[in-house]
Design a protein around this motif. Sequence first.
Motif, PDB file in Angstrom:
ATOM      1  N   LYS A  95       7.702   7.515  -2.940  1.00 48.60           N
ATOM      2  CA  LYS A  95       7.077   8.619  -2.417  1.00 48.60           C
ATOM      3  C   LYS A  95       6.443   9.645  -2.965  1.00 48.60           C
ATOM      4  CE  LYS A  95       8.232  11.837   0.957  1.00 48.60           C
ATOM      5  NZ  LYS A  95       6.770  12.225   1.224  1.00 48.60           N
ATOM      6  N   LYS A  96       6.313   9.504  -4.211  1.00 45.28           N
ATOM      7  CA  LYS A  96       5.514  10.741  -4.957  1.00 45.28           C
ATOM      8  C   LYS A  96       4.669   9.590  -5.319  1.00 45.28           C
ATOM      9  CE  LYS A  96       8.969  12.537  -8.834  1.00 45.28           C
ATOM     10  NZ  LYS A  96       9.605  12.905  -9.907  1.00 45.28           N
ATOM     11  N   VAL A  97       3.700   8.989  -5.100  1.00 45.86           N
ATOM     12  CA  VAL A  97       2.789   8.004  -5.194  1.00 45.86           C
ATOM     13  C   VAL A  97       1.850   8.255  -4.514  1.00 45.86           C
ATOM     14  CG1 VAL A  97       1.291   5.943  -5.859  1.00 45.86           C
ATOM     15  CG2 VAL A  97       3.137   6.779  -7.027  1.00 45.86           C
ATOM     16  N   GLN A  98       2.503   7.770  -3.615  1.00 46.04           N
ATOM     17  CA  GLN A  98       2.566   8.184  -1.507  1.00 46.04           C
ATOM     18  C   GLN A  98       1.717   9.154  -1.224  1.00 46.04           C
ATOM     19  OE1 GLN A  98       5.923   7.140   0.908  1.00 46.04           O
ATOM     20  NE2 GLN A  98       5.008   5.189   1.209  1.00 46.04           N
ATOM     21  N   ASP A  99       2.436  10.824  -1.785  1.00 44.11           N
ATOM     22  CA  ASP A  99       2.214  11.845  -1.791  1.00 44.11           C
ATOM     23  C   ASP A  99       0.938  12.334  -2.831  1.00 44.11           C
ATOM     24  OD1 ASP A  99       4.349  12.333  -0.004  1.00 44.11           O
ATOM     25  OD2 ASP A  99       5.225  13.665  -1.147  1.00 44.11           O
ATOM     26  N   ALA A 100       0.772  11.917  -3.935  1.00 41.00           N
ATOM     27  CA  ALA A 100      -0.187  11.936  -4.207  1.00 41.00           C
ATOM     28  C   ALA A 100      -1.654  11.259  -5.025  1.00 41.00           C
ATOM     29  CB  ALA A 100       0.139  11.610  -5.720  1.00 41.00           C
ATOM     30  N   TYR A 101      -1.502  10.358  -3.874  1.00 36.76           N
ATOM     31  CA  TYR A 101      -2.411   9.584  -3.841  1.00 36.76           C
ATOM     32  C   TYR A 101      -3.290   9.048  -2.609  1.00 36.76           C
ATOM     33  CZ  TYR A 101      -6.494   5.959  -5.206  1.00 36.76           C
ATOM     34  OH  TYR A 101      -7.353   4.821  -5.061  1.00 36.76           O
ATOM     35  N   TYR A 102      -2.119   8.757  -1.783  1.00 37.13           N
ATOM     36  CA  TYR A 102      -2.848   8.467  -0.131  1.00 37.13           C
ATOM     37  C   TYR A 102      -2.817   9.440   0.872  1.00 37.13           C
ATOM     38  CZ  TYR A 102      -1.643   4.222  -1.708  1.00 37.13           C
ATOM     39  OH  TYR A 102      -2.135   2.397  -2.422  1.00 37.13           O
ATOM     40  N   THR A 103      -3.727  10.141   0.293  1.00 39.86           N
ATOM     41  CA  THR A 103      -4.365  11.292   1.488  1.00 39.86           C
ATOM     42  C   THR A 103      -5.309  11.330   2.294  1.00 39.86           C
ATOM     43  OG1 THR A 103      -5.519  12.427  -0.978  1.00 39.86           O
ATOM     44  CG2 THR A 103      -2.558  12.902  -0.034  1.00 39.86           C
ATOM     45  N   LEU A 110      -2.014   3.360   4.056  1.00 42.93           N
ATOM     46  CA  LEU A 110      -0.533   3.589   3.057  1.00 42.93           C
ATOM     47  C   LEU A 110       0.547   2.170   2.948  1.00 42.93           C
ATOM     48  CD1 LEU A 110       1.658   5.104   1.334  1.00 42.93           C
ATOM     49  CD2 LEU A 110       1.674   5.985   4.111  1.00 42.93           C
ATOM     50  N   LYS A 111       0.857   1.807   4.545  1.00 39.53           N
ATOM     51  CA  LYS A 111       1.544   1.772   5.074  1.00 39.53           C
ATOM     52  C   LYS A 111       1.465  -0.258   4.530  1.00 39.53           C
ATOM     53  CE  LYS A 111       3.759  -0.176   9.348  1.00 39.53           C
ATOM     54  NZ  LYS A 111       3.926   0.048  10.192  1.00 39.53           N
ATOM     55  N   SER A 112       0.298  -0.435   4.227  1.00 41.74           N
ATOM     56  CA  SER A 112       0.744  -2.125   3.353  1.00 41.74           C
ATOM     57  C   SER A 112      -0.139  -1.812   2.361  1.00 41.74           C
ATOM     58  CB  SER A 112      -0.428  -2.826   4.120  1.00 41.74           C
ATOM     59  OG  SER A 112      -1.944  -2.310   4.123  1.00 41.74           O
ATOM     60  N   SER A 113      -0.164  -0.719   1.515  1.00 35.63           N
ATOM     61  CA  SER A 113      -0.482  -0.613  -0.079  1.00 35.63           C
ATOM     62  C   SER A 113       0.289  -0.408  -0.850  1.00 35.63           C
ATOM     63  CB  SER A 113      -1.379   0.448   0.162  1.00 35.63           C
ATOM     64  OG  SER A 113      -2.120  -0.043   1.109  1.00 35.63           O
ATOM     65  N   ILE A 114       1.625   0.116  -0.444  1.00 34.28           N
ATOM     66  CA  ILE A 114       2.437   0.488  -2.153  1.00 34.28           C
ATOM     67  C   ILE A 114       3.917  -0.274  -1.284  1.00 34.28           C
ATOM     68  CG2 ILE A 114       3.311   2.247  -1.233  1.00 34.28           C
ATOM     69  CD1 ILE A 114       3.578   3.869  -4.210  1.00 34.28           C
ATOM     70  N   PHE A 115       4.899  -1.062  -2.285  1.00 32.09           N
ATOM     71  CA  PHE A 115       5.945  -1.948  -1.909  1.00 32.09           C
ATOM     72  C   PHE A 115       6.225  -1.674  -3.586  1.00 32.09           C
ATOM     73  CE2 PHE A 115       2.350  -4.771  -1.502  1.00 32.09           C
ATOM     74  CZ  PHE A 115       3.287  -5.511  -2.823  1.00 32.09           C
ATOM     75  N   ALA A 116       7.385  -2.696  -3.438  1.00 29.45           N
ATOM     76  CA  ALA A 116       8.183  -2.450  -4.598  1.00 29.45           C
ATOM     77  C   ALA A 116       8.810  -3.777  -4.555  1.00 29.45           C
ATOM     78  CB  ALA A 116       9.709  -1.865  -4.624  1.00 29.45           C
ATOM     79  N   THR A 117       9.252  -4.739  -5.669  1.00 29.87           N
ATOM     80  CA  THR A 117       9.122  -5.702  -6.274  1.00 29.87           C
ATOM     81  C   THR A 117      10.055  -6.417  -7.273  1.00 29.87           C
ATOM     82  OG1 THR A 117       7.736  -8.426  -5.872  1.00 29.87           O
ATOM     83  CG2 THR A 117       7.006  -6.637  -7.303  1.00 29.87           C
ATOM     84  N   LYS A 118      10.233  -7.167  -8.073  1.00 33.77           N
ATOM     85  CA  LYS A 118      11.083  -7.976  -9.235  1.00 33.77           C
ATOM     86  C   LYS A 118       9.607  -8.552  -9.681  1.00 33.77           C
ATOM     87  CE  LYS A 118      15.764  -6.330  -7.251  1.00 33.77           C
ATOM     88  NZ  LYS A 118      16.938  -6.758  -7.546  1.00 33.77           N
ATOM     89  N   PRO A 119       9.803  -9.314 -10.787  1.00 35.90           N
ATOM     90  CA  PRO A 119       8.975 -10.105 -11.879  1.00 35.90           C
ATOM     91  C   PRO A 119       9.867 -11.178 -10.993  1.00 35.90           C
ATOM     92  CG  PRO A 119      10.915  -8.336 -13.211  1.00 35.90           C
ATOM     93  CD  PRO A 119      10.767  -7.705 -12.160  1.00 35.90           C
TER      94      PRO A 119
END
Length: 134
Positions: A95-103, A110-119
């Motif tokens: 959420k913080k990265v979305q608000d700061a970068y994806y403007t 945004l929809k396809s650019s940021i997501f969580a994953t595990k190693p």
Amino acid sequence: RSSDLRHVYSEAQRVLAFKRVCDEAPTDAVQRLGALMNQSHESCRDMYECSCPELDQLVKICLQCGAIGSRLTGAGWGGCTVSMVPAGYQDTFIKKVQDAYYTGERLSLLKSSIFATKPGSGALVFLESEHRQE
């Protein structure tokens, strides 16, 4: 260029250091791994020159938003970043990265650019058995 060679050599050293930290699992492992990721990005940016202003900005934002380590990944020259974030913090981080970068004009990405994953375990080599049953 000699800076390319210094980058490749130092990156190989960071890979070995990363593995060593993972194998030894010291109490400050997460901080050490994050520092290695940050050093890798700095080397890519300064020595190999495969970053770009947008990637540098995104790495900076990720670190400011709580990433322990962040670096470019992929082919560089405009690729993407990977960030190490504390478990349980990923939703806040995203959420913080979305608000700061994806403007502005980036909002459509945004929809396809940021997501969580595990190693994962990484690359593996599978060897075929010499004795196959027919």
